[in-house]
Structures are given as C-alpha cells and as structure tokens.
Scaffold this active site. Structure first.
Site, mmCIF file in Angstrom:
data_model
loop_
_atom_site.group_PDB
_atom_site.id
_atom_site.type_symbol
_atom_site.label_atom_id
_atom_site.label_comp_id
_atom_site.label_asym_id
_atom_site.label_seq_id
_atom_site.Cartn_x
_atom_site.Cartn_y
_atom_site.Cartn_z
ATOM 1 N N ASN A 7 -2.032 -0.149 7.344
ATOM 2 C CA ASN A 7 -1.496 -1.504 7.583
ATOM 3 C C ASN A 7 -0.644 -2.066 6.442
ATOM 4 O O ASN A 7 -0.450 -3.267 6.338
ATOM 5 C CB ASN A 7 -2.625 -2.464 8.006
ATOM 6 C CG ASN A 7 -3.683 -2.640 6.939
ATOM 7 O OD1 ASN A 7 -3.569 -2.096 5.857
ATOM 8 N ND2 ASN A 7 -4.702 -3.424 7.245
ATOM 9 N N TYR A 26 -12.018 -3.031 -3.730
ATOM 10 C CA TYR A 26 -12.620 -3.152 -2.395
ATOM 11 C C TYR A 26 -14.152 -3.169 -2.468
ATOM 12 O O TYR A 26 -14.821 -2.693 -1.546
ATOM 13 C CB TYR A 26 -12.139 -2.004 -1.499
ATOM 14 C CG TYR A 26 -10.734 -2.197 -0.953
ATOM 15 C CD1 TYR A 26 -10.386 -3.361 -0.238
ATOM 16 C CD2 TYR A 26 -9.746 -1.229 -1.115
ATOM 17 C CE1 TYR A 26 -9.102 -3.535 0.271
ATOM 18 C CE2 TYR A 26 -8.461 -1.399 -0.600
ATOM 19 C CZ TYR A 26 -8.145 -2.561 0.092
ATOM 20 O OH TYR A 26 -6.885 -2.729 0.615
ATOM 21 N N LYS A 30 0.836 -1.195 0.000
ATOM 22 C CA LYS A 30 0.000 0.000 0.000
ATOM 23 C C LYS A 30 0.885 1.266 0.000
ATOM 24 O O LYS A 30 2.100 1.176 0.223
ATOM 25 C CB LYS A 30 -0.932 -0.044 1.213
ATOM 26 C CG LYS A 30 -1.917 -1.230 1.166
ATOM 27 C CD LYS A 30 -2.833 -1.261 2.388
ATOM 28 C CE LYS A 30 -3.853 -2.388 2.292
ATOM 29 N NZ LYS A 30 -4.783 -2.399 3.448
ATOM 30 N N GLU A 80 -8.833 -10.338 -8.402
ATOM 31 C CA GLU A 80 -7.911 -9.221 -8.198
ATOM 32 C C GLU A 80 -6.773 -9.237 -9.223
ATOM 33 O O GLU A 80 -6.368 -8.193 -9.725
ATOM 34 C CB GLU A 80 -7.362 -9.262 -6.759
ATOM 35 C CG GLU A 80 -8.443 -8.921 -5.739
ATOM 36 C CD GLU A 80 -8.059 -9.257 -4.295
ATOM 37 O OE1 GLU A 80 -6.901 -9.663 -4.045
ATOM 38 O OE2 GLU A 80 -8.936 -9.117 -3.415
ATOM 39 N N HIS A 83 -1.690 -5.498 1.324
ATOM 40 C CA HIS A 83 -2.894 -6.268 1.017
ATOM 41 C C HIS A 83 -2.477 -7.649 0.521
ATOM 42 O O HIS A 83 -1.472 -7.777 -0.182
ATOM 43 C CB HIS A 83 -3.698 -5.579 -0.097
ATOM 44 C CG HIS A 83 -4.714 -6.486 -0.730
ATOM 45 N ND1 HIS A 83 -5.968 -6.675 -0.189
ATOM 46 C CD2 HIS A 83 -4.645 -7.302 -1.823
ATOM 47 C CE1 HIS A 83 -6.634 -7.550 -0.941
ATOM 48 N NE2 HIS A 83 -5.857 -7.943 -1.937
HETATM 49 P P1 IDP Z 1 -7.580 -7.305 4.962
HETATM 50 O O1 IDP Z 1 -6.759 -6.211 4.302
HETATM 51 O O2 IDP Z 1 -6.868 -7.914 6.129
HETATM 52 O O3 IDP Z 1 -8.068 -8.344 3.967
HETATM 53 P P2 IDP Z 1 -10.304 -6.242 4.956
HETATM 54 O O4 IDP Z 1 -11.347 -6.549 5.957
HETATM 55 O O5 IDP Z 1 -10.448 -6.842 3.583
HETATM 56 O O6 IDP Z 1 -8.889 -6.616 5.597
HETATM 57 O O7 IDP Z 1 -10.229 -4.669 4.822
HETATM 58 C C1 IDP Z 1 -9.499 -4.067 3.769
HETATM 59 C C2 IDP Z 1 -8.720 -2.899 4.317
HETATM 60 O O8 IDP Z 1 -9.623 -1.914 4.802
HETATM 61 C C3 IDP Z 1 -7.827 -3.214 5.518
HETATM 62 O O9 IDP Z 1 -6.580 -3.778 5.155
HETATM 63 C C4 IDP Z 1 -7.663 -1.843 6.128
HETATM 64 O O10 IDP Z 1 -6.735 -1.065 5.361
HETATM 65 C C5 IDP Z 1 -9.044 -1.249 5.913
HETATM 66 N N1 IDP Z 1 -9.885 -1.469 7.095
HETATM 67 C C6 IDP Z 1 -10.513 -2.619 7.465
HETATM 68 N N2 IDP Z 1 -11.201 -2.472 8.608
HETATM 69 C C7 IDP Z 1 -11.013 -1.177 8.960
HETATM 70 C C8 IDP Z 1 -11.475 -0.384 10.070
HETATM 71 O O11 IDP Z 1 -12.189 -0.860 10.964
HETATM 72 N N3 IDP Z 1 -11.057 0.913 10.102
HETATM 73 C C9 IDP Z 1 -10.268 1.456 9.131
HETATM 74 N N4 IDP Z 1 -9.807 0.763 8.092
HETATM 75 C C10 IDP Z 1 -10.179 -0.537 7.999
HETATM 76 MG MG MG Z 2 -9.423 -8.208 2.422
#
Ligand code: IDP
Ligand code: MG
Length: 148
Positions: A112, A49, A9, A126, A115
């Site tokens: 974080n 997303y 990212k 994807e 991805h």
């Molecule tokens: P993942 O990246 O571990 O697969 P997902 O649930 O698919 O997690 O969510 C995609 C991305 O959305 C996450 O990596 C994070 O950047 C963001 N995200 C997910 N949950 C939250 C939240 O509660 N607050 C803010 N950002 C979030």
């Molecule tokens: Mg995800």
C-alpha cells in the site's frame, strides 16, 4: 505546529512515486521539515511497527518493508496528522477513495506504498525513531499565505 511522519514504502520508491507523494503534501501547504532515503534495518522496522507485533502478517510486513529503500519525511502544519491520514486513504487500498494516495496508486493492503502516523503521540515517537539526530523547524513566508 503539529508534525507527522510520512514514509514512502519500498514499492512506492521503486514505482517512482516519491515525487508525486511529496508534491501532494507540499501542494496542500504542509511544510517539509525532513527528508531521507534509507535502507531500514529489521530492528528499526520492528520498533516502528511495535503495536502490530502479535499480528499474523507481522513477519511478512517486515519483509516487505525491507525489500528496498524507503523515503521518510516529516511535515508540519495545522492538524497535519489527521489531514495526512485523509490524504493517504484507508489501510486497505480497496476501501480508499479515488483522490487519496492509496486510492489512486495501489490495490493491495500488503503493497500500500505509503505510511503516515495515526496520532500526534505516535507521530512524535516515529519522528524520534527515524530522525534520531533531531528535526529543525524553520520559518517560511508561505505560512502567511496559508494561515489566517
Ligand atoms: P496504516 O498503515 O493504515 O496505519 P496499520 O494498521 O498501522 O495501517 O498497519 C500497518 C501496515 O501493515 C499497513 O499499512 C499494511 O502495510 C500492513 N497491514 C495491515 N493490515 C494488514 C493485513 O491484514 N494484511 C497484510 N498487511 C497488513
Ligand atoms: Mg498505522
């Protein structure tokens, strides 16, 4: 062989973590099939997303993902989707164990750094989205050293 889509990212790219992340996947034995630095469009990110469109954090997520270039990669390997997710850690870095990429390099869910696809079908979706010209397979002598 199974394939997965991994994306560093914008924060990961700007923090200089592309090499570290690529190294970990290569060292594990996964085969690099594609690699590209791109400035993603809003449309591409909303498509990527799509499952999260109704979440309150969705607009902030898209903004975050547009804050700079990302580096997309495709890796292949035995159960690489599940294995890749384990290497990445939990969605919230606070729950990610040391040794995982998120557990070693970040703190907040909204920053974080990486991805990785969460299932075989989403991985293929994807890969088709981010590499619309297709991804070629190639044979590598390493395979003989990695697989029994
Ligand atoms: P993942 O990246 O571990 O697969 P997902 O649930 O698919 O997690 O969510 C995609 C991305 O959305 C996450 O990596 C994070 O950047 C963001 N995200 C997910 N949950 C939250 C939240 O509660 N607050 C803010 N950002 C979030
Ligand atoms: Mg995800």
């Amino acid at each position: 062989m199974e394939r997965t889509y991994v994306m560093v990212k914008p924060d990961g790219v700007q923090r200089g973590l592309v090499g570290e992340i690529l190294k970990r996947f290569e060292q594990r034995g996964y085969q690099l099939l594609a690699l590209e630095l791109i400035h993603p469009t809003k449309e591409r990110l909303e498509e990527h997303y799509q499952d999260l469109k109704s979440k309150p954090f969705f607009p902030a997520l898209v903004e975050y993902m547009m804050s700079g270039p990302v580096v997309g990669m495709v890796f292949s390997g035995l159960e690489v989707v599940k294995g890749g997710r384990k290497m990445v850690g939990e969605t919230n870095p606070l729950n990610s164990l040391p040794g995982s990429i998120r557990g070693d390099f970040c703190i907040c869910v909204g920053k974080n750094i990486i991805h990785a696809s969460d299932a075989v079908d989403s991985a293929e979706r994807e890969i088709a989205l981010w590499f619309p010209n297709g991804v070629k397979n190639y044979s590598s002598p390493m395979q003989g050293l990695l697989y029994e």
